[in-house]
Each structure stands twice: as structure tokens, then as C-alpha cells.
Design an enzyme around this catalytic site. Structure first.
Site, PDB file in Angstrom:
ATOM      1  N   LYS A 107      -4.833   0.377   2.230  1.00 35.94           N
ATOM      2  CA  LYS A 107      -5.185   1.570   2.709  1.00 35.94           C
ATOM      3  C   LYS A 107      -6.423   2.424   2.437  1.00 35.94           C
ATOM      4  CE  LYS A 107      -1.688   3.874   1.164  1.00 35.94           C
ATOM      5  NZ  LYS A 107      -0.546   3.790   0.562  1.00 35.94           N
ATOM      6  N   ARG A 112       3.993  11.212   2.611  1.00 37.11           N
ATOM      7  CA  ARG A 112       4.939   9.871   2.218  1.00 37.11           C
ATOM      8  C   ARG A 112       6.510  10.351   2.610  1.00 37.11           C
ATOM      9  NH1 ARG A 112       2.664   6.355  -2.458  1.00 37.11           N
ATOM     10  NH2 ARG A 112       0.533   6.952  -2.206  1.00 37.11           N
ATOM     11  N   ARG A 139      -5.512  -6.710  -7.691  1.00 44.75           N
ATOM     12  CA  ARG A 139      -6.294  -5.582  -7.487  1.00 44.75           C
ATOM     13  C   ARG A 139      -7.019  -5.139  -8.757  1.00 44.75           C
ATOM     14  NH1 ARG A 139      -3.660  -1.025  -3.397  1.00 44.75           N
ATOM     15  NH2 ARG A 139      -2.184  -0.412  -5.194  1.00 44.75           N
ATOM     16  N   ARG A 150      -4.397  -1.114 -12.574  1.00 48.71           N
ATOM     17  CA  ARG A 150      -3.731   0.127 -12.742  1.00 48.71           C
ATOM     18  C   ARG A 150      -2.632   0.178 -13.457  1.00 48.71           C
ATOM     19  NH1 ARG A 150      -3.433   2.639  -6.770  1.00 48.71           N
ATOM     20  NH2 ARG A 150      -1.240   2.816  -7.631  1.00 48.71           N
ATOM     21  N   ARG A 189       7.776   1.225  -6.126  1.00 43.53           N
ATOM     22  CA  ARG A 189       7.114   1.699  -5.232  1.00 43.53           C
ATOM     23  C   ARG A 189       7.272   1.265  -3.810  1.00 43.53           C
ATOM     24  NH1 ARG A 189       1.869   0.665  -8.087  1.00 43.53           N
ATOM     25  NH2 ARG A 189       0.834   1.042  -6.208  1.00 43.53           N
TER      26      ARG A 189
HETATM   27  P1  ADP Z   1       0.302   3.422  -3.944  1.00 47.07           P
HETATM   28  O1  ADP Z   1       0.089   3.876  -2.620  1.00 47.07           O
HETATM   29  O2  ADP Z   1      -0.173   2.165  -4.089  1.00 47.07           O
HETATM   30  O3  ADP Z   1       1.483   4.026  -4.542  1.00 47.07           O
HETATM   31  P2  ADP Z   1      -1.420   5.372  -4.732  1.00 47.07           P
HETATM   32  O4  ADP Z   1      -2.632   5.445  -5.509  1.00 47.07           O
HETATM   33  O5  ADP Z   1      -1.555   6.191  -3.318  1.00 47.07           O
HETATM   34  O6  ADP Z   1      -0.802   4.098  -4.729  1.00 47.07           O
HETATM   35  O7  ADP Z   1      -0.433   6.608  -5.426  1.00 47.07           O
HETATM   36  C1  ADP Z   1      -0.013   6.492  -7.016  1.00 47.07           C
HETATM   37  C2  ADP Z   1       0.921   7.211  -7.584  1.00 47.07           C
HETATM   38  O8  ADP Z   1       0.640   8.688  -7.329  1.00 47.07           O
HETATM   39  C3  ADP Z   1       2.294   7.075  -6.618  1.00 47.07           C
HETATM   40  O9  ADP Z   1       3.214   5.984  -6.949  1.00 47.07           O
HETATM   41  C4  ADP Z   1       3.028   8.479  -7.009  1.00 47.07           C
HETATM   42  O10 ADP Z   1       3.468   8.525  -8.286  1.00 47.07           O
HETATM   43  C5  ADP Z   1       1.812   9.496  -6.775  1.00 47.07           C
HETATM   44  N1  ADP Z   1       1.721   9.834  -5.304  1.00 47.07           N
HETATM   45  C6  ADP Z   1       0.565   9.780  -4.699  1.00 47.07           C
HETATM   46  N2  ADP Z   1       0.802  10.057  -3.366  1.00 47.07           N
HETATM   47  C7  ADP Z   1       1.768  10.911  -3.658  1.00 47.07           C
HETATM   48  C8  ADP Z   1       2.598  11.706  -2.508  1.00 47.07           C
HETATM   49  N3  ADP Z   1       2.309  11.993  -1.175  1.00 47.07           N
HETATM   50  N4  ADP Z   1       3.745  12.224  -2.778  1.00 47.07           N
HETATM   51  C9  ADP Z   1       4.290  12.031  -4.282  1.00 47.07           C
HETATM   52  N5  ADP Z   1       3.700  11.334  -4.974  1.00 47.07           N
HETATM   53  C10 ADP Z   1       2.475  10.719  -4.880  1.00 47.07           C
END
Ligand code: ADP
Length: 205
Positions: free
Chosen positions: A13, A87, A120, A153, A164
């Protein structure tokens, strides 16, 4: 034009969103990057978000809605590409007053996702992302853009990844149906080189 990119963890993404942002001159709003920046700077938001993120859980919905609504207001008239938001259906509802032109759904098999996540690497300083096989930096372990050391990460442990992916299937997949009904969904296969994925996106947009 405003875009949303949807896809499971590891689907690419962030990489695709950055390329599309360049191509269409959009502001790239990535919730994960915004939250990690807050954790690094020990802000109030960062302190609340960190334990959720480490576990691989979503941070509370009202909190992220507040953050993203403010961000979208801040950038005013600029067009954007959302990466990591919405999400769940509640988050999607927070966007009903905002014009969304296309939602890009990036697809991959679970096997591919796990392979991509484990390779990654990220730069904590400028947030650039790499993959040891698919998108390696010029010098191993070093960021091409700022020379900083690359890391895995903290939430990419096997148990956090599993959690996740589960959350993704349960909460985020319903959004695919929602945007399909609205007739703005674009389906993209990601089992192909990044440049071909981008070409596909551009053609369908
Ligand atoms: P990934 O899509 O691989 O989980 P991201 O970098 O987008 O990784 O997000 C990392 C973390 O940030 C998520 O696991 C969550 O804890 C938090 N997060 C990100 N976007 C949201 C969202 N829209 N709602 C709630 N928590 C979020």
C-alpha cells in the site's frame, strides 16, 4: 481527484500510494506514518497509540477519526491519497462529506503477504520503506534518501502480524463491498512487478 488505497498488511500500500501521489500530485496521508512519527516524538497521541500499535491492534476509532479529520482540513484544497484509512465502517462514515473519486484495492495471497512483511525494512528518520528482495536499498541496511540505518518495524513480529491480518479481514474487508456498491472500486492484482502495478492503477483510474 481524491483516492483511497485499501489492502492487507504487506500488500505494498505505502509504496504504491507514494508513486500515485507523485504521479497525480496528491498529498499522501498515511496513518501508520503519522502515528509512528507521533510515537517517535512522544506526543500525547503517540503515547496513547504506542501500546495498541505494538500489539498489532487498531488504535481507538474516535482518536484516529479526530486525527484524520484534522489532517484533511489542514491540507485544505489539496487533493489527497489516503493510505491506512479508513479501516472500518465507522471510519469510512467519517468521510461521507468528502469527495472520494476512486478506491484502489490491492490484492495478494496470504503467502505473498507474509513474505513481503518479513522482508520489509523502514527508515525511522524519513519513513522510506524498502524490501530486502523486492526493493533493496543501494547499500544494505542504509536508507538511500537520508543515509540513516534501516530497521524492521516493532509491530512486525509474527504474533502482531497475524493479529493485524485477522483484523484486516474482519474490519477492513467490508469496506471493499461498500465501495464496490458505490461503483468507485478498482481491483488491482499485486503479484507482478511494482512498475506494472502502477501502470495497471493508472490505466484503471
Ligand atoms: P499496516 O497497514 O501494515 O498495519 P500501518 O503502518 O498502516 O500498518 O499501521 C500501523 C499501526 O497503526 C496499525 O497496526 C494500527 O495500530 C495503527 N493504525 C493505522 N491506521 C489506523 C486506523 N485507520 N485505525 C486505527 N489504527 C490505525
Amino acid at each position: 481527484m481524491n483516492l483511497i488505497v485499501l489492502g492487507a498488511q504487506g500488500v505494498g500500500k505505502g509504496t504504491i500510494a507514494k508513486e500515485l501521489a507523485k504521479k497525480y500530485k496528491l498529498t499522501h496521508l498515511a496513518t501508520g506514518d503519522i502515528l509512528r512519527e507521533n510515537v517517535k516524538n512522544k506526543t500525547k497521541l503517540g503515547k496513547i497509540a504506542e501500546p495498541y500499535m505494538l500489539k498489532g491492534a487498531l488504535i481507538p476509532t474516535p482518536l484516529i477519526i479526530n486525527v484524520m479529520t484534522k489532517k484533511i482540513k489542514q491540507i485544505k484544497k489539496q487533493n489527497f491519497i489516503l493510505d491506512g484509512y479508513p479501516r472500518n465502517l465507522k471510519q469510512a462514515r467519517s468521510l461521507t462529506q468528502i469527495k472520494i473519486d476512486k478506491v484502489i484495492h490491492l490484492n495478494a495471497t496470504k503467502k505473498t503477504l507474509i513474505k513481503r512483511i518479513s522482508g520489509r525494512r523502514i527508515c525511522d528518520k524519513c519513513q522510506s520503506t524498502y524490501h530486502i528482495k523486492n526493493l533493496p536499498p543501494k547499500k544494505e541496511g542504509i536508507c538511500d534518501k537520508c543515509g540513516n540505518e534501516l530497521h524492521q518495524r516493532a509491530d512486525e513480529t509474527p504474533s502482531a502480524i497475524k493479529k493485524r491480518l485477522k483484523i484486516y479481514h474482519k474490519l477492513t474487508e467490508p469496506l471493499i463491498k461498500l465501495y464496490k456498491r458505490k461503483k468507485i472500486l478498482i481491483e488491482i492484482e499485486t503479484e507482478q512487478p511494482i512498475k506494472d502495478i502502477i501502470k495497471d492503477c493508472i490505466k484503471q483510474i
